[in-house]
Design a protein around this motif. Structure first.
Motif, PDB file in Angstrom:
ATOM      1  N   GLU A  79      10.127  35.422  26.587  1.00 14.93           N
ATOM      2  CA  GLU A  79       9.622  36.333  27.605  1.00 14.93           C
ATOM      3  C   GLU A  79       8.298  36.960  27.171  1.00 14.93           C
ATOM      4  N   ILE A  83       4.917  36.788  29.338  1.00 15.41           N
ATOM      5  CA  ILE A  83       4.213  37.997  29.788  1.00 15.41           C
ATOM      6  C   ILE A  83       2.772  37.986  29.285  1.00 15.41           C
ATOM      7  N   LYS A 179       9.230  40.264  37.095  1.00  9.22           N
ATOM      8  CA  LYS A 179       9.615  38.865  36.944  1.00  9.22           C
ATOM      9  C   LYS A 179      10.150  38.334  38.267  1.00  9.22           C
ATOM     10  N   TRP A 184       6.137  35.798  35.857  1.00 12.19           N
ATOM     11  CA  TRP A 184       5.742  37.198  35.802  1.00 12.19           C
ATOM     12  C   TRP A 184       4.503  37.430  36.662  1.00 12.19           C
TER      13      TRP A 184
END
Length: 202
Positions: A79, A83, A179, A184
Motif C-alpha cells: 500500500e 500511495i 482507495k 489510490w
C-alpha cells in the motif's frame, strides 16, 4: 496575456489547490478553514472512505503542524508503494502537462473540490501558462486502510510565456487519498501558503 486573464488563471489554480496565487496568506488560511467547514457539511459521518470525518475539519491545523509529524507506522509495504506512486503521478503528470494521466489520479468523488472544476482549471493552466511543481519532505502521515494523508512541502512556479511574468508560491500541503477499486485517488487537498511571498516579474 492580460493582467486580468493572468489573475483569473492564478485564482483558478488556487481554487483547484494546485497553486495559490493572487491571494494573501491570511486569505488562504481563511479559505482553508471555510473549506474544512464545508467538508464537514458534505462528508457523511459514517462514510468509511473518509475514515474519521472529523479529521478533515481539523486538517488546516494538521497542515500547520504536519512538518513535525513522522511517517505513519504499520503501512503495508504494498500500500505504501501504491500511495507513493499515486502521489508521484499527481506531481509528475502536472509537470509534464499530461492531462489524461493527471485526471486519472483525481477522484471522481472528491471531498473539497469538484472533479469537473479541476478538469477545467487544469486544462486552462496547461493551455495558457508554463507551470512546474517541486516537492520536498514527502511522507505519509496518516494511514487508515481506505484513506491516506500525504504531507509535502511544495514550491510551484508559474510563468506566462507571452509576457514572461512569473509567480512562485510555496507552502505545506496535505493531499488526502482515498482507495478506490482502480487504486489510490486524490480526494481532498489542503494547502497553506508560506507567508511573505511576492510576485516576481522578469
Amino acid at each position: 496575456m492580460s493582467k486580468q486573464h493572468w489573475k483569473k488563471i492564478m485564482l483558478g489554480i488556487g481554487m483547484s489547490t494546485l497553486l495559490l496565487g493572487a491571494c494573501g496568506a491570511d486569505e488562504e488560511k481563511k479559505e482553508d478553514k471555510e473549506t474544512a467547514k464545508k467538508t464537514e457539511e458534505v462528508s457523511p459521518k459514517d462514510d468509511p472512505a473518509t475514515d474519521e470525518a472529523a479529521s478533515l475539519t481539523q486538517m488546516t491545523q494538521i497542515v500547520e503542524d504536519a512538518s513535525e509529524l513522522k511517517e505513519a507506522e504499520g503501512i503495508p509495504a504494498e500500500e505504501k508503494s501504491a500511495i507513493d506512486a499515486a502521489f508521484n503521478q499527481y506531481i509528475n503528470a502536472f509537470n509534464e502537462e499530461d492531462f489524461e494521466s493527471y485526471m486519472s489520479v483525481i477522484s471522481k468523488t472528491p471531498v473539497n473540490f469538484k472533479y469537473e472544476d479541476e478538469e477545467r482549471y487544469v486544462k486552462q493552466i496547461f493551455d495558457s501558462v508554463d507551470s512546474k511543481r517541486t516537492v520536498d519532505n514527502v511522507k505519509i502521515i496518516n494511514y487508515a486502510g481506505k484513506k491516506a494523508d500525504v504531507y509535502a512541502e511544495i514550491k510551484a512556479t508559474t510563468k506566462d510565456p507571452n509576457s514572461d511574468k512569473e509567480v512562485t508560491r510555496s507552502g505545506k500541503q496535505v493531499t488526502v487519498f482515498h482507495k478506490k477499486e482502480d487504486g489510490w485517488k486524490v480526494a481532498a487537498i489542503f494547502f497553506l501558503a508560506s507567508e511573505g511571498e511576492e510576485e516576481a516579474t522578469e
